[in-house]
Design an enzyme around this catalytic site. Structure first.
Site, PDB file in Angstrom:
ATOM      1  N   LYS A 114      47.128   5.336  15.363  1.00 15.08           N
ATOM      2  CA  LYS A 114      48.441   4.829  15.778  1.00 15.08           C
ATOM      3  C   LYS A 114      48.415   4.415  17.250  1.00 15.08           C
ATOM      4  CE  LYS A 114      50.699   7.480  12.180  1.00 15.08           C
ATOM      5  NZ  LYS A 114      51.388   8.692  11.756  1.00 15.08           N
ATOM      6  N   ASP A 123      59.762   6.911  11.648  1.00 16.54           N
ATOM      7  CA  ASP A 123      59.206   7.260  10.332  1.00 16.54           C
ATOM      8  C   ASP A 123      60.261   7.083   9.237  1.00 16.54           C
ATOM      9  OD1 ASP A 123      56.504   7.826  10.274  1.00 16.54           O
ATOM     10  OD2 ASP A 123      56.752   9.908  10.922  1.00 16.54           O
ATOM     11  N   GLN A 143      54.005  14.038  13.872  1.00 18.36           N
ATOM     12  CA  GLN A 143      52.974  13.925  12.840  1.00 18.36           C
ATOM     13  C   GLN A 143      53.044  15.135  11.902  1.00 18.36           C
ATOM     14  OE1 GLN A 143      50.777  11.214  12.508  1.00 18.36           O
ATOM     15  NE2 GLN A 143      50.309  12.197  10.569  1.00 18.36           N
TER      16      GLN A 143
END
Ligand code: NDP
Length: 288
Positions: A54, A121, A98
């Protein structure tokens, strides 16, 4: 018949080039690039790889990324404190924690502590609710990547029977909602579906997000179906999907490979979501 390969790497490269242009325009207008904060807690090797990918992708398109790598034993209160700071910062437009988290941290509570406008997200209940009801929202990256890959590959969704195998909040459920929004007739299967093959054989579009290596085999797929394999499984050091490519590809009309299918699309969509969040926070009219 040779199946058509849906090339996630190529489509992700197109999306990234577009995002890079949007980042340049944003920077010219606001004097700073969109900023993404990634919080990694603990030392899960797969998570470390995902976070590194990322970061690299952000660099490629000009998004400013900051990684906060916290120890596995970090108390919940410290994570909330960091999230409060990031929620307030004007140079941070996207925040991602994460997953998975160490067992003492409640993932749902942590997701809910992210400001919904910065939830790139798309896991915050406000974004989930808006996705379900059709309002403006940040869409989870993998399902958005699946739809973008289908659309940019010229595969029409309207009127098709889409079967989604897997009902996770991260992939299966939002993928089903996005397909429904695009006028597919959608069936969702899961571990309690009695005879999976009977259902999967009806699919014009089959999306598989289970996490069981090569569980979908050729005889479970209708001739000519479009097959999207979300699974990422490591078997004897090799990455394989949830679809048995060798037996499914000869029957499929089109199929995503693993690796090189949905995976690269997921990262590209994170970048797109970050720019979208930055524009919305800036009140830019192009955001919607
Ligand atoms: P989860 O473990 O959260 O969900 C798996 C789903 O599969 C559940 O809904 C489960 O059903 C269902 N399932 C399990 N066994 C069966 C079975 N025998 N038959 C039918 N359904 C079954 O996984 P995720 O959705 O998070 O991820 C799925 C896969 O996708 C994983 O391999 C993951 O690594 C990969 N992934 C890939 C991404 C990418 O970018 N390419 C991004 C995210 C995930 P039930 O609800 O009943 O338990």
């Amino acid at each position: 018949m040779e199946p058509r390969i849906l090339d996630g790497r190529a489509v992700a490269a197109q999306v990234k080039a577009e995002v890079a242009a949007e980042v340049r325009a944003y920077r010219e207008r606001y004097g700073e690039p969109p900023g993404l904060a990634v919080i990694l807690i603990g030392d899960n090797p797969a998570s470390q790889t995902y976070v590194r990918n990322k970061e690299t992708a952000c660099r490629e398109v000009g998004i400013a990324s900051a990684v906060y790598h916290l120890e596995a034993v970090t108390p919940a209160e410290s994570v909330y404190r960091l999230l409060r700071q990031l929620n307030e910062r004007s140079d941070i437009h996207g925040i991602l924690v994460q997953l998975p988290l160490p067992p003492h941290l409640d993932p749902q509570a942590i997701i809910e502590a992210i400001r919904p406008e910065k939830d790139v997200d798309g896991f915050h209940p406000l974004n989930v609710g808006r996705l379900a009801t059709g309002g403006p929202c940040l869409v989870p990256c993998t399902p958005r990547g699946i739809i973008t890959l289908l659309e940019r590959s010229g595969i029409s969704i309207r009127g098709k029977h889409a079967v989604v195998v897997g009902r996770s909040n991260i992939v299966g459920k939002p993928a089903a909602l996005l397909l429904l929004q695009r006028d597919a007739t959608v069936t969702v299967c899961h571990s309690r579906t009695p005879d999976l093959a009977i259902v999967t054989r009806c699919a014009d579009i089959l999306v598989v997000a289970v996490g069981r290596p090569q569980m979908i085999t050729g005889e479970m797929v209708k001739e000519g179906a479009v097959v999207v394999d979300v699974g990422i499984n490591r078997v004897e050091g090799k990455l394989v999907g949830d679809v048995d490519f060798a037996t499914v590809a000869p029957r499929a009309g089109a199929i995503t490979p693993v690796p090189g299918g949905v995976g690269p699309m997921t990262v590209a969509m994170l970048l797109a979501n970050t720019v979208e969040a930055a524009r919305r926070l800036a009140g830019s009219p192009e955001a919607d």
